[in-house]
Scaffold this active site. Sequence first.
Site, PDB file in Angstrom:
ATOM      1  N   ARG A 261       0.839  -1.199   0.000  1.00  0.00           N
ATOM      2  CA  ARG A 261       0.000   0.000   0.000  1.00  0.00           C
ATOM      3  C   ARG A 261       0.873   1.247   0.000  1.00  0.00           C
ATOM      4  O   ARG A 261       1.800   1.360   0.781  1.00  0.00           O
ATOM      5  CB  ARG A 261      -0.908  -0.008   1.233  1.00  0.00           C
ATOM      6  CG  ARG A 261      -1.821  -1.227   1.212  1.00  0.00           C
ATOM      7  CD  ARG A 261      -2.746  -1.317   2.405  1.00  0.00           C
ATOM      8  NE  ARG A 261      -3.552  -2.525   2.273  1.00  0.00           N
ATOM      9  CZ  ARG A 261      -4.535  -2.871   3.095  1.00  0.00           C
ATOM     10  NH1 ARG A 261      -4.847  -2.086   4.122  1.00  0.00           N
ATOM     11  NH2 ARG A 261      -5.217  -3.976   2.911  1.00  0.00           N
ATOM     12  N   ARG A 276       1.484   1.210  10.332  1.00  0.00           N
ATOM     13  CA  ARG A 276       1.110   1.583   8.967  1.00  0.00           C
ATOM     14  C   ARG A 276       2.345   1.456   8.093  1.00  0.00           C
ATOM     15  O   ARG A 276       3.268   2.260   8.174  1.00  0.00           O
ATOM     16  CB  ARG A 276       0.590   3.033   8.964  1.00  0.00           C
ATOM     17  CG  ARG A 276      -0.067   3.461   7.664  1.00  0.00           C
ATOM     18  CD  ARG A 276      -0.584   4.888   7.759  1.00  0.00           C
ATOM     19  NE  ARG A 276      -1.623   5.025   8.779  1.00  0.00           N
ATOM     20  CZ  ARG A 276      -2.919   4.753   8.572  1.00  0.00           C
ATOM     21  NH1 ARG A 276      -3.317   4.385   7.382  1.00  0.00           N
ATOM     22  NH2 ARG A 276      -3.793   4.878   9.542  1.00  0.00           N
ATOM     23  N   GLU A 348      -7.501  -0.730  14.396  1.00  0.00           N
ATOM     24  CA  GLU A 348      -8.015  -1.807  13.543  1.00  0.00           C
ATOM     25  C   GLU A 348      -6.988  -2.928  13.355  1.00  0.00           C
ATOM     26  O   GLU A 348      -5.861  -2.707  12.945  1.00  0.00           O
ATOM     27  CB  GLU A 348      -8.391  -1.232  12.182  1.00  0.00           C
ATOM     28  CG  GLU A 348      -8.862  -2.296  11.212  1.00  0.00           C
ATOM     29  CD  GLU A 348      -9.147  -1.742   9.799  1.00  0.00           C
ATOM     30  OE1 GLU A 348      -9.459  -0.537   9.684  1.00  0.00           O
ATOM     31  OE2 GLU A 348      -9.033  -2.512   8.844  1.00  0.00           O
ATOM     32  N   SER A 351     -10.829  -6.761   9.617  1.00  0.00           N
ATOM     33  CA  SER A 351     -11.971  -6.081   9.025  1.00  0.00           C
ATOM     34  C   SER A 351     -12.687  -7.062   8.112  1.00  0.00           C
ATOM     35  O   SER A 351     -12.040  -7.821   7.405  1.00  0.00           O
ATOM     36  CB  SER A 351     -11.450  -4.895   8.219  1.00  0.00           C
ATOM     37  OG  SER A 351     -12.501  -4.290   7.510  1.00  0.00           O
ATOM     38  N   ARG A 388       0.312  -5.621  12.523  1.00  0.00           N
ATOM     39  CA  ARG A 388      -0.589  -5.134  13.579  1.00  0.00           C
ATOM     40  C   ARG A 388      -0.850  -6.201  14.636  1.00  0.00           C
ATOM     41  O   ARG A 388      -1.006  -5.888  15.819  1.00  0.00           O
ATOM     42  CB  ARG A 388      -1.897  -4.620  12.976  1.00  0.00           C
ATOM     43  CG  ARG A 388      -1.668  -3.314  12.228  1.00  0.00           C
ATOM     44  CD  ARG A 388      -2.937  -2.601  11.879  1.00  0.00           C
ATOM     45  NE  ARG A 388      -2.616  -1.402  11.105  1.00  0.00           N
ATOM     46  CZ  ARG A 388      -3.501  -0.509  10.708  1.00  0.00           C
ATOM     47  NH1 ARG A 388      -4.779  -0.676  10.992  1.00  0.00           N
ATOM     48  NH2 ARG A 388      -3.119   0.551  10.023  1.00  0.00           N
TER      49      ARG A 388
END
Length: 423
Positions: A261, A276, A348, A351, A388
Site C-alpha cells: 500500500r 502503517r 483496527e 476487518s 498489527r
Amino acid sequence: MIDPRILRDEPDRVRAAQAKRGLSVEVVDRALAADTARRTAIATFEAKRAEQKALGAKIPRAAPEEKQQLLAQTKTLAAEVKDAEAARVAAEEEWSEILKTIPNLAADEAPAGGEDDYTVIEHIGTPRDFAAEGFEPRDHVEIGQLLGAIDIERGAKVSGSRFYFLTGVGAQLEFALVNLALDQARAAGFTQVIAPALVRPRAMEGTGFLGQAADDVYRIEGEDLYLVGTSEVAMAAYHSDEILDAATLPRRYAAFSPCFRKEAGSHGKDTRGIIRVHWFDKVEMFVYTTIEESYAEHQRLLAWEKEFLDKLELAYRVIDTAAGDLGLSAIRKFDCEAWIPTQGRYRELTSTSNCTDFQARRLDIRVREEGQTKAIATLNGTLTAIPRAIVAILETHQQADGSVRVPEALRPYLGGLEELKPV
RNA sequence: GGAGGCGUCGCCUAGUCCGGUCUAUGGCGCCCGCCUGCUAAGCGGGUUUGGGGCUACAACCCCAUCGAGGGUUCAAAUCCCUCCGCCUCCGCCA
C-alpha cells in the site's frame, strides 16, 4: 457495479444509499438518463442490423441482375448500421462509466455518516491496567528492539520509510501467526491458498480498487501489473468469468499473500513503528456465496475473526463502520479493533466486508441454481495482518523486564515457547 | 528472450485452405417426456452466455456471442492486424 435493475426499478433506494454515504444523489438521475439513452441506441442499432441481415441473406440466392440492385441497397444500409453501432457503443460506455462511479448500496443496519460515525457493537476483554501493575508499558518499537524482533532502522535504510525487517523471534512470530490462522481456517472448512501479489488491471478494477483508492495502489512500471493491497483482489478475480454451481457454495478460501500500500495521503500518520507500512503479509478469508446467504456468512466471518483475536488473548472492540467509510464495494463492514496500550486507544486489526454482488458483477461471476444463472456474493475478512497482530501481542503481553508472554494458543507454533526474552 | 503449434455454445469434436445454404456438426454428460414390476437400455425433444423488445422478471420475437479487440467486405467461426492464454522445442535462470 450495482444491479442496473435496482437502479431502474428502485432509484430511491440508490438515492438513499448515496445520501447515507454522503455522496451525490444527482448521479442517480444521470445514470437513469444514460440508461434510457442506451436502450434507445440499442433498439435503433438492432433494428438496422436485423434489416441488414435479412437483406444480406437474399443476395446469394438473387438473380444476377437483381443482385446488383440489392448490393447497392445494402451498401448504404451497411453505413447506417455502422453509425448506429457507434452510437450504441458510445451510449453503453457512457452508461457504464456513470454506473461505475456509484458504490454499492449501504446496508440498512450500517450507520449513516463518515469515518467517525461508527457504532460500537461490543467490547471483548479488558485493557490491561499497567498503572495498577506498577510499570510503564514500552511501545512495540522498543520491545521489538529488545527482543531483536523488529528492525525498523535497517528497513528504512534498505527500502525507505514504512519498511521493516522481522528478525529472530519476529520472523518466527510471523510464521506462527500465519500457521495458527491457516490451521483455524482449514478446521472451519476453508481451502488454503497462496495467492499471487501481482495482478492485471481487470482484477484491480473488478474489486473496486482503481476508483478513488487508485492513489494507494502500486503499479509496476512498464508492465500492465499492479501490486495487490490485499489478497482479496486475487481471490475475487480467482473465479472471474465463471458460473459456479450453487451446490458448491459457499466456497471459502483462506489466502496468504504479501500486501502493498502506498499510504498516499497518510503522511505524518503512524510514522513510528509498524502500524502503517507499505508492505506486510496477511491471511485473508474470502467467500463466494449466494446473496441471500451473504448476511449470515458475514456474521460467521466476524465470528472467525473474533475467535482468532481471542486466541491471541487481546482486548478489542467490534465496530459497525459508517456508510461513508465502507469503500466502494461493501454494503456493510465490521472492524475488530484491538487495544494498543501505549496509544491508549483501539486500532483496527481485522476487518470484514460483505460486498454482495458488487464485485461479482464487475468480474462476471455468477451462480447457477436450478437452471437459472444469478448474481453471486463475495465477502472478505482478515484473519491476521502480521504487523498489527505483532504490535498488539508485544504491547499487550509485555512484562516489566521487557519480555513478552506468549499467548497459549500460539505456543505450539513457536516450539512451545512461553516467553519471548530480550536478547 | 527466440522458433513453432493451438484456442468452436459443460467436456470432446466437425467446420477455417476455396467468406453467403453455419439459424455452428456429431458424440458424451445433463434435463424433460414416452415406454417400462424397478433400474438400465431404447425412442422423441431440449440443453452457451449477455442484452433489447413485449410482458406476469412466463411464453415469444430480436441483437450480440466461435479466446479478446480492431480491420477488409453488401456479408466473417472462415481473410488481415494487434493483444491475451495454453502447449512443444531452444536459450537463460531461482
